[in-house]
Design a protein around this motif. Structure first.
Motif, PDB file in Angstrom:
ATOM      1  N   LEU B  58      44.844  32.198  47.429  1.00 27.18           N
ATOM      2  CA  LEU B  58      44.180  33.241  46.649  1.00 27.18           C
ATOM      3  C   LEU B  58      45.180  34.262  46.110  1.00 27.18           C
ATOM      4  O   LEU B  58      45.191  34.561  44.908  1.00 27.18           O
ATOM      5  N   ILE B  59      46.074  34.769  46.993  1.00 29.29           N
ATOM      6  CA  ILE B  59      46.998  35.807  46.494  1.00 29.29           C
ATOM      7  C   ILE B  59      48.116  35.197  45.644  1.00 29.29           C
ATOM      8  O   ILE B  59      48.679  35.871  44.794  1.00 29.29           O
ATOM      9  N   LYS B  60      48.412  33.919  45.880  1.00 32.77           N
ATOM     10  CA  LYS B  60      49.417  33.275  45.018  1.00 32.77           C
ATOM     11  C   LYS B  60      48.860  33.096  43.603  1.00 32.77           C
ATOM     12  O   LYS B  60      49.602  33.155  42.628  1.00 32.77           O
ATOM     13  N   ILE B  61      47.551  32.880  43.507  1.00 32.29           N
ATOM     14  CA  ILE B  61      46.929  32.798  42.172  1.00 32.29           C
ATOM     15  C   ILE B  61      46.953  34.178  41.512  1.00 32.29           C
ATOM     16  O   ILE B  61      47.255  34.298  40.325  1.00 32.29           O
ATOM     17  N   ILE B  62      46.706  35.216  42.305  1.00 34.98           N
ATOM     18  CA  ILE B  62      46.723  36.579  41.747  1.00 34.98           C
ATOM     19  C   ILE B  62      48.119  36.915  41.208  1.00 34.98           C
ATOM     20  O   ILE B  62      48.264  37.528  40.153  1.00 34.98           O
ATOM     21  N   ALA B  63      49.161  36.459  41.939  1.00 34.85           N
ATOM     22  CA  ALA B  63      50.537  36.755  41.516  1.00 34.85           C
ATOM     23  C   ALA B  63      51.030  35.790  40.443  1.00 34.85           C
ATOM     24  O   ALA B  63      52.167  35.908  39.982  1.00 34.85           O
ATOM     25  N   GLY B  64      50.203  34.816  40.080  1.00 32.49           N
ATOM     26  CA  GLY B  64      50.581  33.865  39.028  1.00 32.49           C
ATOM     27  C   GLY B  64      51.511  32.771  39.522  1.00 32.49           C
ATOM     28  O   GLY B  64      52.129  32.074  38.716  1.00 32.49           O
ATOM     29  N   LEU B  65      51.626  32.604  40.835  1.00 37.40           N
ATOM     30  CA  LEU B  65      52.482  31.534  41.369  1.00 37.40           C
ATOM     31  C   LEU B  65      51.760  30.190  41.333  1.00 37.40           C
ATOM     32  O   LEU B  65      52.390  29.143  41.313  1.00 37.40           O
ATOM     33  N   LEU B  66      50.426  30.235  41.370  1.00 35.05           N
ATOM     34  CA  LEU B  66      49.614  29.015  41.266  1.00 35.05           C
ATOM     35  C   LEU B  66      48.600  29.204  40.153  1.00 35.05           C
ATOM     36  O   LEU B  66      48.147  30.328  39.905  1.00 35.05           O
TER      37      LEU B  66
END
Lengths: 286, 259
Positions: B58-66
């Motif tokens: 979830l937070i990796k999606i928020i940071a644009g990593l996923l």
């Protein structure tokens, strides 16, 4: 360069797509063809991925440069490889001279020994041995270092801190290997010639200058230039393959080991292929 | 131990992070199935859940990593999945991400770790200004003395703090903490919890704290959201979330060592 790679990638993408469709057709009717098709698809996907990686390298090649990191990598690739290169090249010079002497002496042509050794070293041995040593030492190091940075999320950390990890990690390393390998190659050729001279000195009384004049009289600009270009290409290949394997490492520590291993194996394989192509191209100009 | 919420009118404000109907799969494994979440300015939201429930995703999606499969992730007014590389880079200047493993750069000293984002994003700063920023960030986490040490010479707690300091140096508006207390002893965990609250107060950050540690959740969270089977099953204050007979939530409480 980037556009050409993009065009090449488009073709690969289409081939991969066609293979995927074929897989679905053969999945039920012909399982053996399905497996072959799947392997081929995997191969083309890998080629596509590495071509995209190379394309990205050329897109990121422009300024600003990470000078500090480039210099650090040049030190790691060049200076740190010197002891291994020195010992290997010295041994190569001695052994090659020693093994060549009996064949030449049969024809009474031992005076050709310096030229023979010089040609062999400058044209083939120095570039190839330097590249193989670099593939083993530098390629594995790059693969393992970037691989561990990937699995410990250090590359992700660079990305989320709004920096460009590709430029910092990949461009600097590939530039370093491309620049340092030619220098290492010339150094290796020089040390090999010293090894060869010492071996000749054991059998016949000859001066250092006479040996070198005799050795270099058969070396042409083409030999010099082709070896230079060849080692730049070798350096680029070793750097980009090591970086690609490390940068895309997955599955924890096992993935790091695999990245280092694949970096060495693939680099060596590619170096041999490039050597064959280079020999062919150079022979057209002779 | 329990955190006092400073922001009484949080819900009236504009959400810094707005997630709607977020889906994410890895092959056949569907991790997020229609996640919805709002995080308001100055708010600490704790995402609680068991291992492997997709909290970090979830937070990796928020940071644009996923990249998500579908759904909307709006951060500071920008739809993250739709951003190009340049826009994403600009947005990331405002996001701080504290990794579970701290993710400090092994080959660099603490000072170089902290300088790294600053040197590349604030090129007009002088050397003296950079040094001041580094010292301020280290001061904020109470580790000024480690400035010349390498990450391998630091303890787990110190690494976490330096990881947080590295994100603070860019003065982020949003902080994403991935398991900030994982693998730490209880005393160090409390220190990290206090640090998270200090960061919130000092920099007025909006934060998402991913954890399965209830002590951390209670100490740092203005709001707690429980993630299970790919979506949030309960959201509210710590007391509200655990005032339930839902076995899936009470079991969490039962197996955590909490006073």
């Amino acid at each position: 360069m980037g556009k050409k790679i993009h065009f090449f990638n488009t073709i690969l993408f289409k081939i991969s797509g066609t293979l995927l469709e074929l897989q679905q057709v053969f999945m039920k009717s012909n399982p053996r063809t399905y497996i072959i098709s799947k392997k081929l698809d995997g191969f083309f996907s890998d080629v596509y991925a590495i071509m995209s990686f190379i394309g990205k390298f050329f897109r990121e090649l422009g300024p600003p440069y990470e000078w500090r990191e480039i210099i650090r990598q040049c030190y790691m690739v060049g200076w740190k490889s010197l002891p291994l290169i020195s010992v290997t090249s010295f041994v190569v010079g001695i052994v090659f001279t020693k093994q060549s002497r009996p064949s030449l002496s049969e024809f009474g042509a031992t005076s050709w020994l310096p030229s023979l050794v010089a040609i062999a070293i400058f044209r083939a041995l120095a570039p190839l041995v330097t590249a193989l040593i670099a593939a083993g030492k530098v390629g594995s190091n790059i693969g393992a270092e970037l691989g561990s940075m990937r699995v410990t999320e250090q590359i992700d950390a660079m990305e989320v801190s709004a920096t460009n990890p590709f430029k910092f990690l990949v461009v600097s390393r590939v530039l370093a290997t491309s620049c340092m390998l030619p220098i290492l190659m010339f150094y290796m050729a020089f040390i090999s010639m010293i090894g060869a001279y010492l071996n000749i000195l054991v059998n016949e009384d000859t001066s250092f200058s006479a040996f070198f004049i005799k050795a270099l009289e058969k070396i042409t600009f083409l030999d010099f230039f082709s070896s230079l270009i060849k080692t730049i290409v070798f350096g680029f290949s070793i750097g980009i393959i090591g970086c690609y394997q490390g940068y895309n490492a997955t599955q924890g520590t096992q993935g790091v080991g695999r990245a280092a291993n694949f970096a060495v194996v693939t680099s060596m394989f590619v170096v041999f292929i490039e050597e064959i192509i280079a020999v062919q191209i150079t022979s057209w100009f002779r | 131990m329990h955190k006092k919420t400073r922001h009484t009118n949080i819900q009236d404000q504009h959400a810094d992070i707005m997630i709607r109907d977020l889906h994410k799969s890895f092959g056949a494994n569907t991790v997020l199935k229609g996640v919805n979440l709002d995080v308001f300015r100055g708010e600490n939201v704790v995402v609680l859940g068991r291992s492997g429930t997709g909290k970090s995703v979830l937070i990796k999606i928020i940071a644009g990593l996923l990249k998500p499969d579908s759904g909307t992730v709006v951060v500071l007014g920008k739809n993250v999945p739709a951003l190009d590389d340049k826009e994403l880079l600009q947005l990331r200047l405002k996001i701080g991400f504290s990794f579970q493993s701290s993710a400090l750069y092994d080959s660099m000293t603490v000072k170089e770790n902290l300088e790294f984002p600053l040197l590349r994003n604030s090129r007009n700063l002088t050397r003296a200004e950079i040094n001041t920023h580094v010292e301020e960030a280290l001061d904020a986490v109470g580790l000024k003395q480690t400035i010349l040490q390498y990450p391998s010479e630091l303890s787990g707690g110190q690494r976490k703090r330096i990881g947080i300091a590295r994100t603070l140096i860019m003065r982020p508006l949003i902080m994403l903490y991935d398991e900030p207390t994982a693998g730490l002893d209880p005393i160090t965990s409390v220190e990290i919890n206090n640090l998270i609250n200090e960061v919130q107060e000092r920099y007025n950050t909006s934060s998402i704290i991913i954890t399965h540690d209830l002590t951390c959740a209670k100490a740092t969270g203005d709001r707690v959201a429980v993630l299970l089977d790919g979506s949030f099953i309960r959201t509210g204050s710590f007391e509200e979330v655990f005032a339930t007979r839902d076995e899936r939530i009470t079991s969490f409480y039962k197996y955590n060592f909490i006073n």
